[in-house]
Write a protein that holds these residues in place. Structure first.
Motif, short mmCIF file in Angstrom:
data_model
loop_
_atom_site.label_atom_id
_atom_site.label_comp_id
_atom_site.label_asym_id
_atom_site.label_seq_id
_atom_site.Cartn_x
_atom_site.Cartn_y
_atom_site.Cartn_z
N ALA A 62 9.42 -0.60 8.43
CA ALA A 62 9.28 0.79 8.74
C ALA A 62 8.63 1.72 7.65
CB ALA A 62 10.63 1.21 9.26
N ALA A 63 9.38 1.56 6.48
CA ALA A 63 8.82 2.14 5.03
C ALA A 63 7.36 1.95 5.24
CB ALA A 63 9.51 1.73 3.86
N GLY A 64 6.83 0.72 5.14
CA GLY A 64 5.50 0.32 4.80
C GLY A 64 4.46 0.81 5.97
N ARG A 65 5.05 1.20 7.19
CA ARG A 65 3.97 1.70 8.25
C ARG A 65 3.63 3.24 7.80
NH1 ARG A 65 5.08 -1.08 13.24
NH2 ARG A 65 4.84 -3.10 12.89
N THR A 66 4.55 3.75 6.94
CA THR A 66 4.26 5.20 6.56
C THR A 66 3.38 5.24 5.13
OG1 THR A 66 6.26 5.63 5.34
CG2 THR A 66 6.10 5.73 7.76
#
Length: 306
Positions: A62-66
């Motif tokens: 989730a963090a990496g997708r942003t």
């Protein structure tokens, strides 16, 4: 590897090898439901609570997708707040803390039933060059010369055939379920591990698969030091926090040596540290975790078996 870890490594379809790896990739492929909000699920074969490595891996996704793809995660720090419920989806809320010239910071909270069950902070960095050094990898046998987890655990009542795994684990040190027969041992453990099949080339996915796998054997040294093991003795355990530093690129579908140790246990908590080495000897990641470990002593005249 706790009961939760063994069950979490099972694929939803009950498959093994490449199929199980594909199921793990699907498990880490979160659904985007709104800006900065993602949803993940648990395998159908999950135990009574969500495996810690799963929620940590999904939160990192989730963090990496942003974050722009040219910025790679170099560290994460997380806390397990409440047991996760595998029967319902997990919602991951991402807070874009900072986007700097070189570093990006994200905070992720995993929510179920309206309450936070897990919190993660992760830092990402653009690629930079500078001075380098690292610890040396210990000399160990090749992974191909070692038995699989199922082969090593056969005959110990650990339900080896019930848990097909996307992560191939080969013990270099004596497995803790064997060493417990001789009583307290060394507070350390070494295993080779890798995804049991081919992963896509997405670098973030390889980082998330390592995060998932890093929770599987990390507390082994704590158990070995006290001559107990999950499922064979009355041991209650859970991850309390988890921190990782990613030093160099790697592939999670190639063999990695996971060298772990426990420097301390007190207050029903055990501290464990770990280092991941690539097969060519490079230190690629460092891990630290504190886990809750309650050993319930048997009553007089009662055996130690659960």
């Amino acid at each position: 590897m706790t009961e939760a870890a063994r069950a979490a490594a099972s694929s939803p379809s009950g498959s093994s090898g490449q199929s199980a790896v594909d199921d793990l990739v699907a498990l880490l492929d979160l659904e985007r439901i709104e800006e900065n909000i993602y949803r993940g699920v648990s395998p159908a074969s999950s135990p009574v609570r969500v495996f810690g490595g799963q929620v940590a891996g999904q939160a990192l996704v989730a963090a990496g997708r942003t974050v722009p793809v040219e910025r790679r995660v170099h560290s994460l720090h997380s806390y397990f707040i409440r047991p996760g419920d595998p029967r319902v989806p997990i919602v991951y809320e991402v807070d874009r803390i900072r986007d700097g010239r070189s570093f990006t910071t994200r905070r992720v909270v995993a929510v179920q039933h309206g309450k936070a069950i897990f919190a993660l902070s992760a830092s990402f960095q653009i690629e930079e060059r500078g001075n380098e050094h690292s610890s040396a990898m210990p000399e160990v046998p090749d992974p191909e010369s070692l038995p699989t987890w199922n082969e090593a655990a056969e005959g110990y009542g650990l339900h080896t055939s019930d848990f097909p795994r996307p992560i191939d684990v080969r013990y270099v040190s004596e497995p803790p379920w064997e060493s417990r027969e001789d009583g307290p041992g060394e507070a350390a453990s070494r295993v080779w591990m890798k995804a049991d099949g081919k992963l896509p080339d997405d670098p973030l996915l390889h980082l998330c698969v390592m995060t998932y796998a890093s929770d599987m054997t990390l507390l082994d040294g704590v158990l070995a030091k006290h001559g107990v093991y999950w499922g064979l003795d009355k041991v209650l355990g859970a991850s309390l926090d988890h921190a990782m530093w990613f030093h160099r690129p790697f592939r999670a579908d190639e063999w990695l040596l996971y060298d772990t140790a426990s420097p301390s246990a007190s207050g029903n908590r055990g501290l464990a540290t770990g280092q991941f080495f690539s097969r060519d000897g490079e230190l690629v990641a460092t891990v630290v975790q504190e886990g809750l470990i309650r050993v319930i002593k048997p009553s007089p005249g009662e055996g130690t078996q659960v």
